[in-house]
Design an enzyme around this catalytic site. Structure first.
Site, PDB file in Angstrom:
ATOM      1  N   ASN A   1      -0.978  33.487 -39.410  1.00 46.92           N
ATOM      2  CA  ASN A   1      -0.628  34.884 -39.676  1.00 46.92           C
ATOM      3  C   ASN A   1       0.556  34.886 -40.636  1.00 46.92           C
ATOM      4  OD1 ASN A   1       0.098  37.562 -39.615  1.00 46.92           O
ATOM      5  ND2 ASN A   1       0.861  37.527 -37.495  1.00 46.92           N
ATOM      6  N   TRP A   2       0.276  35.236 -41.885  1.00 44.72           N
ATOM      7  CA  TRP A   2       1.340  35.190 -42.901  1.00 44.72           C
ATOM      8  C   TRP A   2       2.281  36.391 -42.792  1.00 44.72           C
ATOM      9  CZ3 TRP A   2      -1.424  33.565 -48.158  1.00 44.72           C
ATOM     10  CH2 TRP A   2      -2.055  32.325 -47.970  1.00 44.72           C
ATOM     11  N   LYS A   3       1.917  37.369 -41.992  1.00 48.66           N
ATOM     12  CA  LYS A   3       2.715  38.604 -41.849  1.00 48.66           C
ATOM     13  C   LYS A   3       3.013  39.193 -43.238  1.00 48.66           C
ATOM     14  CE  LYS A   3       4.625  36.743 -37.632  1.00 48.66           C
ATOM     15  NZ  LYS A   3       5.599  36.882 -36.575  1.00 48.66           N
TER      16      LYS A   3
ATOM     17  N   GLU B   1       4.059  43.020 -33.171  1.00 49.75           N
ATOM     18  CA  GLU B   1       4.863  43.714 -34.191  1.00 49.75           C
ATOM     19  C   GLU B   1       4.236  45.057 -34.540  1.00 49.75           C
ATOM     20  OE1 GLU B   1       4.951  40.454 -36.932  1.00 49.75           O
ATOM     21  OE2 GLU B   1       6.226  39.342 -35.547  1.00 49.75           O
TER      22      GLU B   1
ATOM     23  N   GLU C   1       0.482  35.979 -26.712  1.00 47.39           N
ATOM     24  CA  GLU C   1       1.702  35.780 -27.481  1.00 47.39           C
ATOM     25  C   GLU C   1       2.869  36.435 -26.746  1.00 47.39           C
ATOM     26  OE1 GLU C   1       0.777  35.041 -31.861  1.00 47.39           O
ATOM     27  OE2 GLU C   1       0.906  37.189 -31.627  1.00 47.39           O
TER      28      GLU C   1
ATOM     29  N   GLY D   1       8.574  34.259 -33.450  1.00 49.59           N
ATOM     30  CA  GLY D   1       9.578  34.237 -34.512  1.00 49.59           C
ATOM     31  C   GLY D   1      10.983  33.924 -34.019  1.00 49.59           C
TER      32      GLY D   1
ATOM     33  N   SER E   1       6.035  30.723 -31.983  1.00 48.04           N
ATOM     34  CA  SER E   1       6.834  29.587 -32.459  1.00 48.04           C
ATOM     35  C   SER E   1       6.099  28.245 -32.351  1.00 48.04           C
ATOM     36  CB  SER E   1       8.182  29.530 -31.721  1.00 48.04           C
ATOM     37  OG  SER E   1       8.923  30.716 -31.962  1.00 48.04           O
TER      38      SER E   1
ATOM     39  N   GLY F   1       2.580  31.795 -36.838  1.00 47.63           N
ATOM     40  CA  GLY F   1       3.261  32.646 -37.816  1.00 47.63           C
ATOM     41  C   GLY F   1       4.033  31.794 -38.806  1.00 47.63           C
ATOM     42  N   GLY F   2       5.325  31.598 -38.527  1.00 48.70           N
ATOM     43  CA  GLY F   2       6.226  30.908 -39.459  1.00 48.70           C
ATOM     44  C   GLY F   2       5.686  29.592 -39.992  1.00 48.70           C
TER      45      GLY F   2
HETATM   46  C1  PEP Z   1       2.671  35.360 -34.861  1.00 50.93           C
HETATM   47  O1  PEP Z   1       2.868  35.841 -35.949  1.00 50.93           O
HETATM   48  O2  PEP Z   1       1.727  35.784 -34.199  1.00 50.93           O
HETATM   49  C2  PEP Z   1       3.553  34.310 -34.359  1.00 50.93           C
HETATM   50  C3  PEP Z   1       3.250  33.721 -33.246  1.00 50.93           C
HETATM   51  O3  PEP Z   1       4.667  33.992 -35.128  1.00 50.93           O
HETATM   52  P1  PEP Z   1       5.612  32.677 -34.986  1.00 50.93           P
HETATM   53  O4  PEP Z   1       4.690  31.489 -34.952  1.00 50.93           O
HETATM   54  O5  PEP Z   1       6.473  32.709 -36.206  1.00 50.93           O
HETATM   55  O6  PEP Z   1       6.378  32.821 -33.730  1.00 50.93           O
END
Ligand code: PEP
Length: 245
Positions: free
Chosen positions: A6-8, A96, A164, A170, A204, A225-226
């Protein structure tokens, strides 16, 4: 297993999106093919990323969509537009979106029903906040979010859940594999006869912690995500997943 990135609201400039997609494509080339792979870039670069990944094993998803086909819904994106581009997945109800855009179990259900009708693969995100966990409400919250989808008739073979915990997204705070497994096992029970549904973990996830999570019985992949913003770390997670299948 599915590893989804997920590049957000990142990598939305055409050059950087194409470069990241190309690097993921190259990285995925030598993999064993045991794990499904998806990336979800911002809407504005979806067509570029679809073109870059055409003919590869890496599928493309959107981060959201609306629950109507067309009409006076300024700023919204129809599932038909996504399908027209060659998008196969959509992420729904990310925390989010629930937090900043006031999405509710009801709107997430409407979107899931529409994705089901359209034949998109839809990843429905569920998870509790830190306050809810500390009050001992984690299972109540997640149970309610999962049941909203299942009792609302939005189950199909294209449904995927992503657990999640909001406090792990994040923040660098990853749930322990045991805590994540407990919640995944709980979701699996709620699925009943549809217990083969994929349940991803998100929060994360990085190459350093992926193995412990992905070896758990009820964790069928990750929503990243990240660490998906860097092709090397994303591909490392996919390689780890292949060892855990
Ligand atoms: C996400 O965007 O769903 C996520 C889990 O982000 P991150 O891995 O950065 O916590």
């Amino acid at each position: 297993m599915l590893i989804a990135g997920n590049w957000k609201m990142n990598k939305g400039k055409i050059d950087e999106a194409v470069a990241l997609a190309r690097d993921v494509r190259i990285g995925a080339y030598n993999l064993k093919g045991k794990v499904d792979i998806m990336v979800a870039p911002p809407f504005t670069v979806l067509s570029h990323v679809v073109d870059t990944l055409k003919g590869s094993r890496v599928k493309v998803g959107a981060q959201n969509m609306f629950y109507e086909d067309a009409g006076a819904y300024t700023g919204e994106i129809s599932p038909d537009f996504l399908l027209d581009l060659g998008v196969e997945y959509v992420i729904l109800g990310h925390s989010e979106r629930r937090k900043f855009f006031h999405e509710t179990d009801e709107t997430v259900l409407q979107k899931a029903l529409k994705a089901r009708e359209k034949g998109l693969k839809y990843i429905v995100c569920v998870g509790e906040t830190l306050e809810q966990r500390e009050r001992g409400e984690a299972k109540d919250v997640v149970g309610r979010q999962v049941k909203a989808i299942l009792d609302g008739g939005a189950y199909s073979e294209n449904l995927i859940f992503a657990y999640e915990p909001v406090w792990a997204i994040g923040t660098g705070k990853v749930a322990t594999p045991e805590l994540a497994q407990e919640m995944h096992g709980f979701i699996r029970e709620l699925l009943g006869e549809n217990r083969d549904t994929l349940i991803l973990y998100g929060g994360s996830v990085k190459p350093e912690n992926a193995e412990g999570l992905l070896r758990m019985d009820d964790i069928d992949g990750a929503l990243v995500g990240g660490a998906s913003l860097n092709a090397e770390s994303f591909v490392k997670i996919i390689k780890i997943a292949e060892e855990c299948v």
